[in-house]
Design a protein around this motif. Structure first.
Motif, mmCIF file in Angstrom:
data_model
loop_
_atom_site.group_PDB
_atom_site.id
_atom_site.type_symbol
_atom_site.label_atom_id
_atom_site.label_comp_id
_atom_site.label_asym_id
_atom_site.label_seq_id
_atom_site.Cartn_x
_atom_site.Cartn_y
_atom_site.Cartn_z
ATOM 1 N N GLN A 281 34.755 48.079 41.151
ATOM 2 C CA GLN A 281 34.829 47.150 40.027
ATOM 3 C C GLN A 281 36.293 46.824 39.760
ATOM 4 N N LEU A 282 36.525 45.625 39.275
ATOM 5 C CA LEU A 282 37.906 45.225 39.019
ATOM 6 C C LEU A 282 38.472 46.042 37.869
ATOM 7 N N PRO A 283 39.726 46.433 37.981
ATOM 8 C CA PRO A 283 40.305 47.292 36.945
ATOM 9 C C PRO A 283 40.600 46.514 35.666
ATOM 10 N N VAL A 284 40.670 47.275 34.580
ATOM 11 C CA VAL A 284 41.146 46.693 33.325
ATOM 12 C C VAL A 284 42.664 46.820 33.320
ATOM 13 N N ILE A 285 43.359 45.688 33.317
ATOM 14 C CA ILE A 285 44.815 45.681 33.378
ATOM 15 C C ILE A 285 45.349 45.219 32.024
ATOM 16 N N PRO A 286 45.975 46.107 31.262
ATOM 17 C CA PRO A 286 46.475 45.734 29.936
ATOM 18 C C PRO A 286 47.402 44.521 29.993
ATOM 19 N N GLY A 287 47.099 43.505 29.185
ATOM 20 C CA GLY A 287 47.940 42.315 29.135
ATOM 21 C C GLY A 287 47.591 41.262 30.164
ATOM 22 N N PHE A 288 46.568 41.526 30.987
ATOM 23 C CA PHE A 288 46.210 40.576 32.044
ATOM 24 C C PHE A 288 44.692 40.485 32.170
ATOM 25 N N SER A 289 44.224 39.317 32.615
ATOM 26 C CA SER A 289 42.823 39.127 33.003
ATOM 27 C C SER A 289 42.788 38.969 34.513
ATOM 28 N N VAL A 290 41.729 39.462 35.145
ATOM 29 C CA VAL A 290 41.688 39.448 36.602
ATOM 30 C C VAL A 290 40.286 39.108 37.086
ATOM 31 N N ALA A 291 40.232 38.378 38.200
ATOM 32 C CA ALA A 291 38.969 38.077 38.872
ATOM 33 C C ALA A 291 39.241 37.970 40.361
ATOM 34 N N ALA A 292 38.201 38.198 41.159
ATOM 35 C CA ALA A 292 38.409 38.184 42.610
ATOM 36 C C ALA A 292 37.115 37.797 43.321
ATOM 37 N N PHE A 293 37.284 37.426 44.584
ATOM 38 C CA PHE A 293 36.157 36.988 45.409
ATOM 39 C C PHE A 293 36.460 37.332 46.860
ATOM 40 N N ASN A 294 35.439 37.897 47.551
ATOM 41 C CA ASN A 294 35.617 38.245 48.964
ATOM 42 C C ASN A 294 34.307 38.033 49.691
ATOM 43 N N MET A 295 34.382 37.437 50.891
ATOM 44 C CA MET A 295 33.191 37.264 51.712
ATOM 45 C C MET A 295 33.593 37.322 53.186
ATOM 46 N N VAL A 427 59.736 38.705 40.795
ATOM 47 C CA VAL A 427 59.419 37.497 40.045
ATOM 48 C C VAL A 427 58.873 37.911 38.675
ATOM 49 N N LYS A 428 59.191 37.147 37.667
ATOM 50 C CA LYS A 428 58.738 37.410 36.300
ATOM 51 C C LYS A 428 57.483 36.585 36.035
ATOM 52 N N ILE A 429 56.494 37.218 35.411
ATOM 53 C CA ILE A 429 55.261 36.517 35.050
ATOM 54 C C ILE A 429 55.243 36.343 33.534
ATOM 55 N N GLU A 430 55.228 35.076 33.101
ATOM 56 C CA GLU A 430 55.269 34.780 31.668
ATOM 57 C C GLU A 430 53.856 34.606 31.110
ATOM 58 N N LYS A 431 53.776 34.487 29.794
ATOM 59 C CA LYS A 431 52.492 34.346 29.122
ATOM 60 C C LYS A 431 51.731 33.118 29.629
ATOM 61 N N GLU A 432 50.419 33.318 29.893
ATOM 62 C CA GLU A 432 49.496 32.270 30.366
ATOM 63 C C GLU A 432 49.760 31.833 31.799
ATOM 64 N N ASP A 433 50.701 32.487 32.496
ATOM 65 C CA ASP A 433 50.918 32.171 33.924
ATOM 66 C C ASP A 433 49.751 32.703 34.743
ATOM 67 N N LEU A 434 49.503 32.014 35.863
ATOM 68 C CA LEU A 434 48.444 32.436 36.796
ATOM 69 C C LEU A 434 49.078 32.864 38.116
ATOM 70 N N LEU A 435 48.684 34.031 38.633
ATOM 71 C CA LEU A 435 49.085 34.469 39.970
ATOM 72 C C LEU A 435 47.851 34.405 40.862
ATOM 73 N N ILE A 436 47.927 33.621 41.942
ATOM 74 C CA ILE A 436 46.792 33.449 42.847
ATOM 75 C C ILE A 436 47.206 33.933 44.228
ATOM 76 N N PHE A 437 46.518 34.950 44.757
ATOM 77 C CA PHE A 437 46.793 35.370 46.135
ATOM 78 C C PHE A 437 45.497 35.318 46.935
ATOM 79 N N LEU A 492 40.148 36.153 47.831
ATOM 80 C CA LEU A 492 40.888 35.463 46.777
ATOM 81 C C LEU A 492 40.926 36.371 45.551
ATOM 82 N N ALA A 493 42.068 36.439 44.897
ATOM 83 C CA ALA A 493 42.199 37.173 43.631
ATOM 84 C C ALA A 493 43.122 36.391 42.712
ATOM 85 N N ILE A 494 42.778 36.379 41.420
ATOM 86 C CA ILE A 494 43.563 35.648 40.430
ATOM 87 C C ILE A 494 43.892 36.581 39.266
ATOM 88 N N LEU A 495 45.155 36.553 38.864
ATOM 89 C CA LEU A 495 45.640 37.372 37.752
ATOM 90 C C LEU A 495 46.268 36.427 36.725
#
Length: 498
Positions: A281-295, A427-437, A492-495
């Motif tokens: 299961q995806l972890p609970v990351i304080p200060g961030f929301s996370v979702a992912a997809f793999n196939m 790299v610095k991640i600011e509020k409401e920024d999206l990281l997509i890998f 795909l994962a998004i933070l």
């Protein structure tokens, strides 16, 4: 800029010698050969050079220590030596090594320099090494051989020198026991050699008579004997440490591949391995929301993402792709993920990637290699430290500027060459920024006529950036399913920073 103190430098040297840096052994051998050759040349020219007796004694002893280095390399290849390093002690291998290191001690005496009737030598070297790798029995045995031989030669320093040699082996053996029957490493072996030779000099002053002659001998021999014995023990310790490191690497690799070999013909198990790539299961990351997809494209895939807890305020982010046939790729991915999970807490991103590369580069062919992006996210500072080993660089959507930024690309993949160096970036991640890998399969699946998959993804992220990570992942997944393009493995994962 803070000053670097002597003790700080000493600490850095100790960590370097005790760490996992694999200094090529041929460099040290070449250096020793040069030192020995220069010593011989200077000794031959002694009559023409303004050289003190202390300098002359030092050169002679260094030259003898270099000869012992050659002997050390040969001994390190003996089966009995390897058995002892592995902790397999028998009467036979201990007896053989006692004789060998005792003979080295005799050679150290035989090749010494006469100073005022005393012998400047590297006699203690053999017993010290014997004790440091084999314990008190081996150290004492080698010390008795070397010490009794020195006693038989006579001279006013015979007794203190014999006692010192015996003590060198015995004390080295006790250090082996104190260190829980393990070799103490290069740094402490050299420190022990320096202290032991200093003790040797003190014993000479305390016992040898007449005192004025003992004092003269100590003044002449202290520096040459400390330097030459420390050099000898350094080379021995270096060879031993490299062997231990090499055997440990082989042992770890064998454990991994033995387990994987057992499973390689079982497709059902391979399918479970692929599923195990992903967090349950995806972890609970304080200060961030996370979702992912793999196939995966097949039962056995070679792509995966992961979130690795490192501490209360740090988490590791990884996405990787093994290029090669699907089944070997899944096996190598399982191995890589195991190594990452096991070592991520102990090493920074650069060292972790180098460690992973050195383990997998030994046995895989050029047709299989690994591209991987790994980052360490500091949750308090919202700073991401990462390295990229030829993987598709993640992108960041900047909420403040509504712009997309591509992280640094990497040129070197893992598994092709040993001892590669990867650039570390932040790299610095600011509020409401999206990281997509993501992986290349995702880009291929998003392709449209005349439009690259990368451009499609960027348009989606820019237009849907206000969605939650899960909603955005669902949008991208629906787009992939509707494309009708033959799929590769998809990851795909998004933070998103809250």
């Amino acid at each position: 800029m803070p000053k670097t103190t002597f003790f700080n430098r000493l600490h850095r040297i100790r960590n370097y010698l005790a760490g996992d840096e694999e200094v090529p052994i041929m460099y040290v051998h070449a250096l020793v050969a040069i030192i020995g050759s220069v010593s011989v040349l200077l000794i031959m020219q002694f009559g023409e050079l303004p050289m003190s007796s202390v300098q002359h004694s030092l050169l002679v002893l260094v030259e003898k220590a270099c000869v012992i280095v050659v002997i050390a390399y040969v001994i390190s290849r003996l089966r009995v030596f390897t058995e002892v390093l592995e902790g397999k002690f028998t009467l036979k291998n201990q007896a053989i090594l006692i004789v060998i290191f005792g003979a080295i001690s005799i050679f150290g005496t035989y090749s010494g320099v006469d100073v005022f009737g005393a012998m400047a030598n590297v006699r203690d070297l053999g017993p010290m090494v014997a004790g440091l790798i084999g314990g008190p029995i081996m150290g004492l045995g080698a010390g008795l051989i070397g010490g009794l031989y020195r006693l038989s030669l006579g001279g006013f320093t015979a007794v203190p020198c014999a006692i010192s040699t015996i003590l060198a082996g015995l004390l080295a053996g006790l250090i082996f026991l104190i260190n829980k029957r393990h070799f103490v490493g290069i740094f402490w072996a050299v420190v022990f050699a320096v202290l032991m030779e200093s003790l040797h000099m003190l014993i000479n002053l305390a016992i040898a008579q007449p005192y004025y002659m003992a004092l003269a001998v100590v003044e002449e021999l202290t520096i040459p004997m400390i330097v030459s014995n420390a050099l000898g023990i350094f080379i021995f310790a270096f060879i031993i440490s490299n062997q231990l490191r090499e055997r440990e690497t082989i042992r770890q690799r064998d454990l991994y591949f033995d387990e994987l070999e057992r499973k390689k013909h079982e497709l059902e198990v391979a399918n479970k391995i692929q599923k195990s790539f992903l967090p349950e299961q995806l972890p609970v990351i304080p200060g961030f929301s996370v979702a992912a997809f793999n196939m995966p494209a097949h039962e056995e895939g070679g792509d995966f993402y992961d979130f690795i807890p490192l501490s209360e305020d740090k988490i590791g982010l990884v996405i990787a792709d093994v290029r090669g046939e699907s089944f070997p790729a899944s096996l190598l991915m399982a191995l890589s993920r195991t190594i990452l999970r096991g070592e991520a807490r102990n090493q920074d991103p650069q060292k972790l990637m180098r460690y992973l590369n050195n383990l997998i580069a030994v046995d895989i062919g050029p047709e299989i290699f690994l591209t991987i992006w790994y980052g360490e996210l500091n949750l308090n500072e919202r700073c991401l430290t990462y390295v990229n080993a030829a993987h598709i660089p993640p992108i960041i959507y900047r909420n403040e500027t509504s712009q997309l930024e591509e992280l640094v690309r990497g040129e070197k993949s893992l598994g092709r060459l040993e001892n590669i160096e990867l650039e570390k970036n932040r790299v610095k991640i600011e509020k409401e920024d999206l990281l997509i890998f993501y992986n290349d399969g995702m880009i291929k699946a998003l392709e449209e006529p005349g439009v690259s998959g990368d451009e499609v993804l960027r348009r989606l992220v820019s237009s849907k950036h206000d969605l939650s990570p899960q909603e955005l992942v669902d949008e991208i997944r629906f787009k992939v399913m509707d494309s009708g393009i033959k799929r590769d493995d998809l990851a795909l994962a998004i933070l998103k920073a809250d």
